[in-house]
Design an enzyme around this catalytic site. Structure first.
Site, PDB file in Angstrom:
ATOM      1  N   HIS A   1       0.900  -1.013  -0.032  1.00  0.00           N
ATOM      2  CA  HIS A   1       0.064   0.052   0.128  1.00  0.00           C
ATOM      3  C   HIS A   1       0.727   1.212  -0.016  1.00  0.00           C
ATOM      4  O   HIS A   1       0.620   2.423  -0.241  1.00  0.00           O
ATOM      5  CB  HIS A   1      -0.803   0.067   1.346  1.00  0.00           C
ATOM      6  CG  HIS A   1      -0.548   0.404   2.526  1.00  0.00           C
ATOM      7  ND1 HIS A   1      -0.197  -0.660   3.460  1.00  0.00           N
ATOM      8  CD2 HIS A   1      -0.057   1.539   2.975  1.00  0.00           C
ATOM      9  CE1 HIS A   1       0.197  -0.035   4.466  1.00  0.00           C
ATOM     10  NE2 HIS A   1       0.308   1.324   4.309  1.00  0.00           N
TER      11      HIS A   1
ATOM     12  N   ASP B   1      -0.743  -7.327   1.690  1.00  0.00           N
ATOM     13  CA  ASP B   1      -0.167  -6.250   1.503  1.00  0.00           C
ATOM     14  C   ASP B   1       1.286  -6.454   1.728  1.00  0.00           C
ATOM     15  O   ASP B   1       1.916  -6.098   2.756  1.00  0.00           O
ATOM     16  CB  ASP B   1      -0.670  -5.295   2.935  1.00  0.00           C
ATOM     17  CG  ASP B   1      -0.258  -3.968   2.696  1.00  0.00           C
ATOM     18  OD1 ASP B   1       0.205  -3.437   1.477  1.00  0.00           O
ATOM     19  OD2 ASP B   1      -0.400  -2.896   3.700  1.00  0.00           O
TER      20      ASP B   1
ATOM     21  N   GLY C   1       4.914   2.506  14.796  1.00  0.00           N
ATOM     22  CA  GLY C   1       5.145   1.654  13.593  1.00  0.00           C
ATOM     23  C   GLY C   1       5.029   2.711  12.373  1.00  0.00           C
ATOM     24  O   GLY C   1       4.628   3.692  12.213  1.00  0.00           O
TER      25      GLY C   1
ATOM     26  N   SER D   1       4.034   2.468   7.930  1.00  0.00           N
ATOM     27  CA  SER D   1       3.604   1.349   6.976  1.00  0.00           C
ATOM     28  C   SER D   1       4.818   0.726   6.360  1.00  0.00           C
ATOM     29  O   SER D   1       5.624   1.460   6.124  1.00  0.00           O
ATOM     30  CB  SER D   1       2.675   2.063   5.860  1.00  0.00           C
ATOM     31  OG  SER D   1       1.684   2.377   6.577  1.00  0.00           O
ATOM     32  N   GLY D   2       4.710  -0.645   6.094  1.00  0.00           N
ATOM     33  CA  GLY D   2       5.917  -1.033   5.549  1.00  0.00           C
ATOM     34  C   GLY D   2       6.957  -1.624   6.542  1.00  0.00           C
ATOM     35  O   GLY D   2       8.000  -2.372   6.023  1.00  0.00           O
TER      36      GLY D   2
END
Ligand SMILES: *[C@@H]1O[C@H](CO)[C@@H](O)[C@H](O)[C@H]1NC(C)=O
Ligand SMILES: *[C@@H]1O[C@H](CO)[C@@H](O)[C@H](O)[C@H]1NC(C)=O
Ligand SMILES: *[C@@H]1O[C@H](CO)[C@@H](O)[C@H](O)[C@H]1NC(C)=O
Ligand SMILES: *[C@@H]1O[C@H](CO)[C@@H](O)[C@H](O)[C@H]1NC(C)=O
Length: 823
Positions: A624, A679, A771, A773-774
């Site tokens: 994403h 994802d 966190g 993303s990724g």
């Protein structure tokens, strides 16, 4: 072939000779002929003599300068004699008994040193002492060896054990039967601090050539009579700590005796770890003991003298203030006693808050505090503690600090505060311990007061589970195999009956169905740990096709497959700075703590997504991150830059940070941008990175790897989300735990797919956002390697206290990674 080469060389020599013959007549020009034969002879002789002299001079210069520079080497060590009994007289080196035995041992030593690489350079051996068992003889041997032979001498001496084994059988009737010999190369340095100056010293050969192996090096540090010494290791890189690894020991004395040892150092330390040590008097001793393998850069240290502290502690008055152990954050000196008498205005009460507290002595239980400690109102505190408060019921408090002769630590940094006894925490909740916490932390299911006073007498919300003992706990901790309630009531409804087996997925089966060759659990876990397993999709498959019953055998340091394929490609998942990091601020990461963390930047937008390094050229991230958004095609590799070895976003130009352009971005073709199923993306760097102390790959788990529900994991990131939002400057970390998939799916109204996993945060503030993303979700197993368990996917990207986070499940996407990257 040998003969041919020989004759060829002969021909070459002849040629030279012929040239020489021709050369002389060529000098005989017509002029020379005129001067007559006598003169000709003289000139020839002069030239020949001249040539000879230059040749010899050249040879001598070469010989002395490069070949024959003799170096002195001293080895010391000990050997064990089997067939001899100990006498008390052997303790007196002047006794005739000592002298006689010493002579015998000496000739034995000379005997086994009679080796081509050793014997010719041996100057002297001295027996210094004997001790019992049967008899152990201590000796030192001195050598004078040309520089170019020094290395072979070192090598031969490093293996004295085989020297003695070779020598023993040659003697039919040895007078002394020698069993084991140890030899250390000794290097000794004596340094005196100069007034107002810093003195630097290093391991021999630092930093570009290896320090000596099998060596025992001493640096004696001295200062003027009324001074103390401050010693700092600027660089320290030894081999990783094991029982017989190289180590440094620092003593608060000139003799290496344990009661005066200040610290034992091995491995390497994160830059934030304070390596400054203080003595209590004007001497210090640094020793380095090395084994035969692993030669690392070593250390560079500096020291200086400073006046001895007259008093420690004192009277502190006022509303509030701070105080620390002497020289904080350096290691406090040994043999020190400090007393602080703190007094706040008479109508108030006083409390002391320890923000940093490191008063740890190796091997001393924190319950006893018999060596170094802090004492307040009769109670002793020691060890390593997170922030704590000690409150007084009056306006006075006395804080004592004591350090004994050995082992020191960083100490504490504290503040004292005055408070109103009727309202000790204005605007906040007061724990019974005196600590003030945010009101929102009351009754949130988390113990924020160490005594749990913030979670007493609460009414549970509908997001919470009511334990039998009355605690309220977040519902997502139910059925995760961890006893969160304390009375296990959160796990009762999902545990199996006594004679049944609990599968990894929570199903209960009769014990008899375990290892019956049938997958009764439907996840294979009942057939996972049996001998002689057939291959299923749940068993680890070796390269040779055989299957293992062992769970998670890959890279665990044990050979499980006959072909050892379970231990291949295991150069991953290890931090360089293995020592505990001690950094300020709960969620900040230390430099090098997460060396696989990658920061992905977009031109003009800064940090956008996280990723994990899995090899020199490949990253794993979330699909994403590369979706088209607001007209920008984020799938375009040229948009992105990867930063590796980064901890602080404000320090992107730091020396250890590596920057790479992106060559390729491959998102999973099944990625669904509505459900966020699949994802995952892999990202190829344009040029490979160089692994370093701050850049290391994370291990990829096998598809069969089991991360059980309830397992502790860590998530890291700068807290950025695709939707924007301000991230942190320093890399954040949070400890999290795997949530029961069934339970989580209920809480998230059926949005989970098998490619997702659900985690809840264990540490961190209420609004913490750790966190990216990724970014990586990794398992931390203290003694073994770390594995990538998940990828931050959705659920805000941020790990939040009362909201589960959703991650891509690595094991279910493992085969796809292999297909795309070959890894
Ligand atoms: C050591 O031996 C010598 C020679 O026998 C003797 O003179 C001396 O007194 C001894 N010293 C001790 C401490 O026993
Ligand atoms: C260690 O402590 C000393 C003395 O207080 C200080 O000067 C030094 O900056 C500290 N080093 C680190 C890495 O914190
Ligand atoms: C010291 O501790 C005792 C109980 O152990 C307590 O009654 C007393 O109030 C404390 N003194 C101060 C000054 O806090
Ligand atoms: C997950 O929770 C369910 C009940 O909601 C329970 O039956 C199951 O055993 C749990 N799974 C595990 C692995 O504990």
């Amino acid at each position: 072939a040998g003969a041919r080469r020989g004759s060829a060389r002969g021909a070459g020599d002849m040629n030279n000779l012929e040239e020489g013959v021709e050369f002389l007549p060529a000098m005989n020009s017509k002029k020379m002929e005129k001067r007559g034969p006598k003169r000709r002879v003289v000139v020839t002789v002069v030239i020949v003599v001249f040539l000879l002299i230059s040749l010899i001079t050249g040879l001598l210069v070469w010989h002395f300068k490069y070949r024959n520079v003799a170096v002195q080497k001293v080895f010391n060590g000990h050997l064990r004699v089997l067939n001899w009994d100990f006498l008390d007289a052997y303790e007196n080196s002047s006794s005739p008994e000592f002298v006689m035995l010493a002579r015998k041992v000496k000739s034995t030593v000379r005997g086994f040193l009679n080796h081509a690489d050793i014997g010719p350079y041996h100057k002297e051996t001295v027996i210094t002492a004997f001790s019992e068992g049967s008899i152990i003889a201590y000796y030192w041997s001195e050598f004078l060896v040309p520089k170019y032979r020094a290395e072979s001498l070192d090598r031969a001496m490093a293996d004295t054990q085989s020297l003695i084994q070779r020598w023993n059988p040659r003697l039919r009737n040895p007078m002394l039967k020698v069993e084991s010999v140890v030899a250390f190369q000794s290097c000794m340095f004596s340094l005196h601090a100069k007034e107002g100056e810093i003195t630097t010293f290093t391991t021999p050969g630092f930093p570009n050539s290896p320090y000596p192996n099998n060596a025992l090096c001493y640096w004696t540090l001295r200062a003027d009579a009324n001074a103390v010494i401050s010693l700092t290791f600027k660089t320290l890189e030894l081999e990783p700590c094991t029982d017989d690894s190289d180590y440094i020991k620092v003593y608060n004395s000139l003799s290496p005796v344990e009661p005066h040892a200040l610290v034992r150092l091995c491995g390497n330390y994160a830059p934030s770890y304070n390596l400054t040590f203080l003595s209590s008097q004007n001497v210090m001793l640094v020793t380095l003991i090395t084994n035969k393998e692993g030669r690392f850069p070593g250390f560079k240290a500096e020291f200086f003298q400073l006046p001895k502290m007259k008093v420690c502690g004192g009277t502190l008055k006022g509303e509030s203030g701070t105080f620390t152990t002497p020289y904080y954050p350096a290691h406090y000196p040994p043999v020190t006693d400090c007393v602080w008498n703190i007094e706040v205005p008479s109508k108030k009460n006083v409390k002391v808050r320890f923000n940093m507290f490191f008063v740890l002595e190796p091997g001393i239980p924190v319950s006893s505090c018999t060596k170094d400690y802090v004492q307040i109102n009769g109670t002793r505190y020691c060890g390593e503690r997170s922030q704590f408060v000690v409150a007084s019921t009056t306006n006075k408090i006395e804080v004592r600090f004591h350090s004994d002769q050995s082992y020191t630590d960083t100490g504490f940094s504290a503040e004292y505060l005055s408070y109103d006894s009727s309202d000790p925490c204005p605007g906040k909740f007061a724990c019974n311990t005196g600590r003030c916490i945010d009101r929102s932390m009351r009754c949130d299911g988390w113990l924020d007061c160490v005594d749990g006073s913030d979670e007493r007498s609460c009414a549970c919300t509908d997001q919470q589970f009511r334990c039998q003992n009355g605690w309220c706990k977040p519902k997502f901790w139910v059925c995760d195999n961890v006893n969160d309630c304390g009375d296990n009531s959160d796990e009762l409804q999902c545990s199996c009956a006594a004679d049944s087996f609990k599968c990894n997925n929570g199903k209960c089966i009769p014990e008899a169905q375990k290892c019956d060759g049938k997958d009764d659990c439907e996840d294979g876990s009942d057939e996972g740990s049996c001998s002689n397993v057939p291959c299923t999709e749940y068993t680890y498959k070796c390269h040779n096709g055989r299957c293992l019953s062992k769970q998670n055998p890959e890279c665990d340091g044990e050979q499980d497959c006959e072909d050892n394929s379970d231990e291949h490609n295991c150069n991953c998942g290890i931090r360089s700075y293995i020592r505990k990091s001690r950094i300020v601020g709960g969620q900040n990461s230390d430099v090098g703590e997460w060396p696989w963390q990658v920061s992905l930047h977009v031109k003009g937008q800064g940090h956008i997504c996280g990723a994990s390094l899995i090899s020199e050229s490949w990253l794993v991230s979330a699909a994403h991150c590369f979706l088209q958004l607001q007209g920008i095609r984020y799938s375009e590799p040229s948009l992105w830059t990867a930063y590796l070895g980064l901890t602080d976003q404000g320090n992107r130009n730091g020396a250890n940070v590596q920057t790479r352009k992106i060559k390729r971005i491959i998102s999973h073709s099944y990625f669904n941008d509505y459900t966020y199923d699949y994802d995952i993306a892999v990202v190829e760097l344009q040029t490979p990175v160089t692994f370093s102390s701050v850049v290391q790959p994370i291990c990829l788990p096998d598809a069969t790897h089991n991360f059980p529900v309830g397992k502790d994991l860590w998530v890291t990131g700068w807290g950025a989300t695709m939707e924007g939002g301000s991230g942190a400057s320093v890399l954040q970390k949070a400890e999290i735990r795997l949530i029961n998939q069934t339970v989580c799916n209920e809480l998230l109204t059926d949005q989970l797919t098998p490619r997702m996993m659900c985690v809840g945060i264990l540490t961190g503030g209420v609004d913490a956002c750790q966190g990216d993303s990724g970014g990586p979700l990794v398992s931390v197993e203290p003694s073994t390697r770390m594995f990538l368990a998940g990828i931050v996917s959705w659920g805000d990207g941020c790990a939040q206290r009362n909201k589960p986070g959703v991650y891509s499940r690595l094991t279910s996407l493992r085969d796809w990674i292999k297909k795309q990257t070959g890894l």
